[in-house]
Structure formats: C-alpha cells, structure tokens
Design an enzyme around this catalytic site. Structure first.
Site, PDB file in Angstrom:
ATOM      1  N   CYS A  47      -1.926   2.480  -6.874  1.00  0.00           N
ATOM      2  CA  CYS A  47      -1.789   3.584  -5.843  1.00  0.00           C
ATOM      3  C   CYS A  47      -1.658   5.098  -6.525  1.00  0.00           C
ATOM      4  CB  CYS A  47      -0.641   3.484  -4.975  1.00  0.00           C
ATOM      5  SG  CYS A  47      -0.795   4.480  -3.566  1.00  0.00           S
ATOM      6  N   ASP A  49       0.079   7.358  -5.660  1.00  0.00           N
ATOM      7  CA  ASP A  49       1.381   7.926  -5.491  1.00  0.00           C
ATOM      8  C   ASP A  49       1.957   8.129  -6.870  1.00  0.00           C
ATOM      9  OD1 ASP A  49       4.347   7.613  -5.182  1.00  0.00           O
ATOM     10  OD2 ASP A  49       3.749   7.127  -2.980  1.00  0.00           O
ATOM     11  N   ARG A  51       4.807   8.370  -7.895  1.00  0.00           N
ATOM     12  CA  ARG A  51       6.055   7.513  -7.892  1.00  0.00           C
ATOM     13  C   ARG A  51       5.816   6.268  -8.925  1.00  0.00           C
ATOM     14  NH1 ARG A  51       8.498   6.959  -2.311  1.00  0.00           N
ATOM     15  NH2 ARG A  51       6.063   6.540  -1.953  1.00  0.00           N
ATOM     16  N   HIS A 103       2.859  -1.018  -3.613  1.00  0.00           N
ATOM     17  CA  HIS A 103       4.184  -0.468  -3.722  1.00  0.00           C
ATOM     18  C   HIS A 103       4.851  -0.399  -2.371  1.00  0.00           C
ATOM     19  CE1 HIS A 103       3.697   3.694  -2.625  1.00  0.00           C
ATOM     20  NE2 HIS A 103       2.604   3.731  -3.226  1.00  0.00           N
ATOM     21  N   CYS A 106       4.373   2.678   1.021  1.00  0.00           N
ATOM     22  CA  CYS A 106       3.253   3.177   0.673  1.00  0.00           C
ATOM     23  C   CYS A 106       2.755   4.109   1.810  1.00  0.00           C
ATOM     24  CB  CYS A 106       2.248   2.402   0.425  1.00  0.00           C
ATOM     25  SG  CYS A 106       0.502   2.799  -0.040  1.00  0.00           S
TER      26      CYS A 106
END
Length: 214
Positions: A47, A49, A51, A103, A106
């Site tokens: 992803c 993202d 993090r 994750h 999400c």
C-alpha cells in the site's frame, strides 16, 4: 515559498545530507556495489500508506527489495504500471519472492466499505468493492466495524495474490521452471508484525484449468 513549506522542504534536504554522510563513511563497500546495479530477491507490492515501508518491515537493506506501491495494494490485469514492474522483477531481476502486503487500518479498504464518494479514487476502489461482493456473506456477518474492515484487508490480499498468479508473467515464469513464490501478508502497524495469510503459490497446480496457461 512560505515559511512552513520552506521548513518542511529544508528537512528533506537536511535528511539527505545526513544520508550522504552515512554513505560516505560506510566502509562495507555496499553502496559502491549498489551503484553498479541491483540484485533483489523480493518484489514487494504494498500500500502507498506512509506507515508501511518495505525495507524497515522486512529488516532489509537498500538493494534487497524491489518495490511497487499503490492505494490498498491492488493488483489488477489492466494496470500497466503494476504489470511493467512485475515483468521487470520476474523476467529481468529474477526475483524469487513476490509479497503482496496489505495492512490493518487501511483507509482504502475502509472507504471501499462506505457508500461515500471520495473522488477519482472511487474508480480504483471498485476493485476492492468487488472483493467485498465476492465475500459479502462473511463480511456482513461481522458486527464490529473495525473487524469487518480487517477481514476485508485479509481477503483483499488473498485476492490480489490470486490475481498475480493468473498473470501471463507469473504463469510463464513457472512454465519455464523459474523458482518463484507469491505470498500474501498483512501488516499490523501497531506491532510491526507481518502476518502470513497462508496463501503462498509456487506453481499453478492449485489454480483452476481456465486460469492455468499450458
């Protein structure tokens, strides 16, 4: 440039200077070797993202993981960006492992369970809504919102693994005897754990005939 933007940009430049000092003082020779080329064993499809960085999560060094990231780690056969990365990783770099990494928490998956509109991303999220559609009975039976989203995260990873295995790129690699494993994992951001979804494929034996190229 306003002060706030300048400060945040300067932080990027300062960070790069620190990295340059680290590279300059490294005596292992690995950065000189990296400047000549790459030989990663892993393709990570994750992803976008911020993090969930691949190297930190896998404890690997620069040059050890080839990375493709998008919203909610989607792998669809019409995405030429993903297919180009996959083709290069499999046929040029000869990676041994492909990891699809979703994750918990999400935002893309959460949005897929919503009827709200978010913009152009709604069209991309239709792929995840399709995963919901295929598993609606199971997901709708979960009362807790967070658990519902977490389960869709897991099912989405499993579906994307299946999508990868059905590409001509992966199928031909297996047909030619190339050692290649496709794995699905989910990241627990709070603990840093990579949770194996036990959906690893190393050949097309478990795919139905209609999806298995001969």
């Amino acid at each position: 440039m306003c002060n706030d933007l300048k400060k945040s940009f300067d932080k990027i430049i300062d960070g790069n200077k620190e990295w340059m000092d680290f590279v300059k003082n490294d005596t292992s020779g690995r950065f000189q070797q990296l400047s000549k080329g790459q030989n990663p064993e892993i393709l990570w499809i994750g992803c976008a993202d911020s993090r969930v960085p691949a190297n930190e999560l896998t404890g690997t060094k620069p040059g050890e993981v080839f990375v493709h990231r998008n919203i909610a780690n989607v792998c669809v056969h019409s995405d030429m960006n993903m297919l180009s990365v996959l083709d290069y990783a499999v046929n040029v770099l000869k990676v041994k492992h492909i990891i699809v990494a979703g994750h918990y928490g999400c935002g893309g998956v959460a949005a897929s369970l919503s009827s709200s509109q978010y913009g152009i991303i709604d069209n991309w999220l239709q792929h995840i809504k399709d995963v919901y559609r295929l598993n609606a009975a199971e997901i709708d039976a979960i009362a807790d919102k967070n658990q519902k989203e977490d389960r869709l995260v897991e099912l989405n990873v499993q579906e994307q693994v299946s999508n990868l295995c059905r590409t001509s790129i992966v199928q031909n690699a297996w047909k030619n005897g190339q050692q290649l494993a496709v794995h699905g994992m989910v990241i627990n951001i709070g603990s840093g754990e990579l949770i194996n979804q036990n959906c690893t494929f190393t050949n097309n034996d478990n795919l139905s005939d209609v999806f298995s190229y001969k």
